[in-house]
Design a protein around this motif. Structure first.
Motif, short mmCIF file in Angstrom:
data_model
loop_
_atom_site.label_atom_id
_atom_site.label_comp_id
_atom_site.label_asym_id
_atom_site.label_seq_id
_atom_site.Cartn_x
_atom_site.Cartn_y
_atom_site.Cartn_z
N GLU A 181 -5.14 1.95 8.56
CA GLU A 181 -5.18 2.92 7.78
C GLU A 181 -4.24 4.21 9.08
OE1 GLU A 181 -5.74 4.78 4.63
OE2 GLU A 181 -6.62 2.87 4.06
N ALA A 182 -4.46 4.08 9.39
CA ALA A 182 -2.91 4.56 10.68
C ALA A 182 -1.67 4.77 11.27
CB ALA A 182 -3.91 4.44 12.38
N PHE A 183 -1.06 3.64 10.65
CA PHE A 183 -0.10 3.12 10.52
C PHE A 183 0.15 3.15 8.79
CE2 PHE A 183 -0.17 -0.88 13.21
CZ PHE A 183 0.85 -1.09 12.93
N ILE A 184 0.20 3.56 7.97
CA ILE A 184 0.10 4.13 6.80
C ILE A 184 -0.02 5.18 6.75
CG2 ILE A 184 -1.01 3.84 4.40
CD1 ILE A 184 -1.97 2.28 4.48
N SER A 185 -0.99 5.98 7.29
CA SER A 185 -0.25 7.41 7.50
C SER A 185 1.10 8.32 8.67
CB SER A 185 -1.74 8.34 7.71
OG SER A 185 -1.98 7.37 8.96
N TYR A 186 0.88 7.31 9.31
CA TYR A 186 2.12 7.36 10.10
C TYR A 186 3.83 7.64 9.36
CZ TYR A 186 6.11 8.00 13.61
OH TYR A 186 6.65 8.52 14.38
N VAL A 187 3.25 5.76 9.07
CA VAL A 187 5.06 5.82 7.85
C VAL A 187 4.83 7.12 6.29
CG1 VAL A 187 6.04 3.91 6.31
CG2 VAL A 187 4.81 3.04 8.05
N LEU A 188 3.86 7.53 6.12
CA LEU A 188 3.82 8.15 4.76
C LEU A 188 4.24 9.76 5.20
CD1 LEU A 188 0.81 7.49 2.46
CD2 LEU A 188 3.09 7.61 2.09
N PHE A 189 3.51 9.88 6.24
CA PHE A 189 4.22 11.24 7.43
C PHE A 189 6.27 11.09 7.90
CE2 PHE A 189 5.81 12.69 11.85
CZ PHE A 189 5.23 14.23 11.48
N GLU A 244 0.72 -0.99 0.09
CA GLU A 244 -0.06 -0.48 -0.17
C GLU A 244 0.82 1.93 -0.25
OE1 GLU A 244 -3.63 2.22 -0.41
OE2 GLU A 244 -3.59 -0.08 -0.18
N LEU A 245 1.65 1.90 0.97
CA LEU A 245 2.70 2.15 0.94
C LEU A 245 3.53 2.52 -0.53
CD1 LEU A 245 4.40 1.59 4.18
CD2 LEU A 245 3.57 3.72 3.67
N LEU A 246 4.21 1.36 -1.59
CA LEU A 246 4.15 2.02 -2.58
C LEU A 246 3.51 1.92 -4.13
CD1 LEU A 246 6.30 -1.85 -3.17
CD2 LEU A 246 7.57 0.68 -2.41
N LYS A 247 2.19 1.94 -3.41
CA LYS A 247 1.20 2.47 -4.32
C LYS A 247 0.47 4.21 -4.21
CE LYS A 247 -2.20 -1.82 -4.31
NZ LYS A 247 -2.99 -1.77 -3.91
N ARG A 248 0.57 3.80 -2.47
CA ARG A 248 0.88 5.85 -2.47
C ARG A 248 1.90 6.91 -2.78
NH1 ARG A 248 -3.60 5.04 3.19
NH2 ARG A 248 -4.03 4.05 2.12
N THR A 249 3.55 6.09 -2.94
CA THR A 249 3.90 6.90 -2.21
C THR A 249 4.94 6.72 -4.25
OG1 THR A 249 5.86 5.13 -2.15
CG2 THR A 249 4.85 6.38 -0.73
N SER A 250 4.11 6.28 -4.93
CA SER A 250 4.20 6.43 -6.68
C SER A 250 3.73 7.76 -7.24
CB SER A 250 3.58 5.21 -7.24
OG SER A 250 4.72 3.82 -7.12
#
Length: 160
Positions: free
Chosen positions: A110-118, A18-24
């Motif tokens: 979603e909390a995991f993903i948003s924190y790592v993206l932050f 999911e992180l790879l999707k959102r950071t592309s």
């Protein structure tokens, strides 16, 4: 009062996908180079090489989420510690609204993903970092609300 047990399993590989999707992120090039053709773009990607870095950020997120759900954690069953899995075993009152367990699982994810993206954006695109932190805090607040929502009012014993 009856209780229900909800086991939340968050896998590192699912989070990384999911992180790879959102950071592309594709954008028009900011390069002043005259050789840049129309449609040329920069790509921001959280790579697989950053897995160790991402795991550390996921552990930080796990600790912060754990603080929110700590009142609901099971004391009798502690899941085994696994390297590529984050586990939460929550003991929730039966009076919780139906479907809450699914919403809680999605909110934790979603909390995991948003924190790592932050953490990732803070070094690369600082303008987007504050938005991701606000999403993380919003997910924690939504988690608190979902865990406290009941179908029937809470009855506390009253002394006469």
């Amino acid at each position: 009062m009856k209780k229900i047990c909800v086991h939340i399993v968050i896998r590192v590989d699912e989070l990384m996908q999911e992180l790879l999707k959102r950071t592309s992120y594709m954008a028009v090039s900011l390069s002043p180079d005259e050789t840049a053709t129309e449609g040329w773009s920069d790509r921001w990607i959280l790579t697989g090489d950053e897995l160790l870095w991402a795991r550390d950020r996921m552990q930080e997120a796990y600790d912060r989420i754990n603080g929110v759900v700590s009142a609901y954690l099971s004391e009798t069953y502690v899941p085994p510690i696994q390297e590529d899995v984050f586990n939460f075993v929550l003991v929730l009152p039966e009076e919780l609204s139906s479907g809450t367990d699914g919403v809680v699982k999605r909110t934790v994810r979603e909390a995991f993903i948003s924190y790592v993206l932050f953490c990732w954006y803070i070094d690369r695109i600082p303008d987007k970092a504050s938005y991701q932190m606000s999403l993380f805090e919003e997910n924690l607040n939504l988690l608190r609300v979902r865990l406290n929502r009941r179908r029937v009012p809470i009855r506390r014993p009253v002394r006469s």
